[in-house]
Design a protein around this motif. Structure first.
Motif, PDB file in Angstrom:
ATOM      1  N   PRO A   1       0.818  -1.213   0.000  1.00  0.00           N
ATOM      2  CA  PRO A   1       0.000   0.000   0.000  1.00  0.00           C
ATOM      3  C   PRO A   1       0.855   1.267   0.000  1.00  0.00           C
ATOM      4  N   TYR A   2       1.541   1.503  -1.103  1.00  0.00           N
ATOM      5  CA  TYR A   2       2.345   2.710  -1.279  1.00  0.00           C
ATOM      6  C   TYR A   2       2.388   3.064  -2.753  1.00  0.00           C
ATOM      7  N   SER A   3       2.855   4.250  -3.073  1.00  0.00           N
ATOM      8  CA  SER A   3       2.959   4.734  -4.449  1.00  0.00           C
ATOM      9  C   SER A   3       4.393   4.647  -4.934  1.00  0.00           C
ATOM     10  N   GLN A   4       4.574   4.507  -6.243  1.00  0.00           N
ATOM     11  CA  GLN A   4       5.928   4.540  -6.807  1.00  0.00           C
ATOM     12  C   GLN A   4       6.596   5.868  -6.459  1.00  0.00           C
ATOM     13  N   CYS A   5       5.818   6.955  -6.555  1.00  0.00           N
ATOM     14  CA  CYS A   5       6.367   8.285  -6.300  1.00  0.00           C
ATOM     15  C   CYS A   5       5.243   9.239  -5.922  1.00  0.00           C
TER      16      CYS A   5
ATOM     17  N   VAL B   1      10.589   9.329  -4.469  1.00  0.00           N
ATOM     18  CA  VAL B   1      10.493   8.030  -5.132  1.00  0.00           C
ATOM     19  C   VAL B   1      10.688   6.938  -4.087  1.00  0.00           C
ATOM     20  N   SER B   2       9.721   6.034  -4.003  1.00  0.00           N
ATOM     21  CA  SER B   2       9.812   4.914  -3.068  1.00  0.00           C
ATOM     22  C   SER B   2      11.016   4.042  -3.409  1.00  0.00           C
TER      23      SER B   2
END
Length: 124
Positions: free
Chosen positions: A16-20, A29-30
């Motif tokens: 549950p996270y975004s690439q960026c 940026v993850s």
């Protein structure tokens, strides 16, 4: 308001996270694992893994019209600090002077048991 960057030219998020996330012109940026987005394979060795992780970072940045020149901070997570030199050589091929600030740490374990993971912060 925040903007989410997402590209198929980098691996999809595995949680549950975004690439960026972009907020006020700052791109967060993850951490990028060395997963090839075309076939979901992971290359062998820290050299090839560092190349793939940084290629994934670059693709995500480019999806929001950022470049590696916009990167001001990186964090490198290594499975084994003895592989720092090999990672650093690859890293030097992606970034040019003036180099971003950087932290490199050895960690006990990374997702998918990879050797390296890299995240960045970029500002336009």
């Amino acid at each position: 308001m925040k903007e989410i960057l997402n590209t198929t030219n980098a691996p999809s998020a595995i949680g549950p996270y975004s690439q960026c996330v972009v907020k006020k012109g700052i791109a967060f940026v993850s951490g990028q694992l060395p997963v090839n987005p075309e076939d979901n394979t992971i290359p062998e060795g820290v050299t090839e893994q560092a190349k793939q992780s940084l290629s994934n970072v670059k693709s995500i940045l480019e999806s929001g019209n950022y470049s590696l020149d916009d990167v001001v901070k990186t964090t490198v997570y290594l499975k084994d600090m003895n592989e720092f030199g090999a990672m650093n050589e690859v890293y030097g091929n992606f970034f040019s002077e003036p180099y971003p600030a950087r932290v490199a740490v050895e960690v006990a374990r990374l997702p998918k048991d990879v050797r390296v993971e890299i995240d960045v912060i970029a500002i336009k």
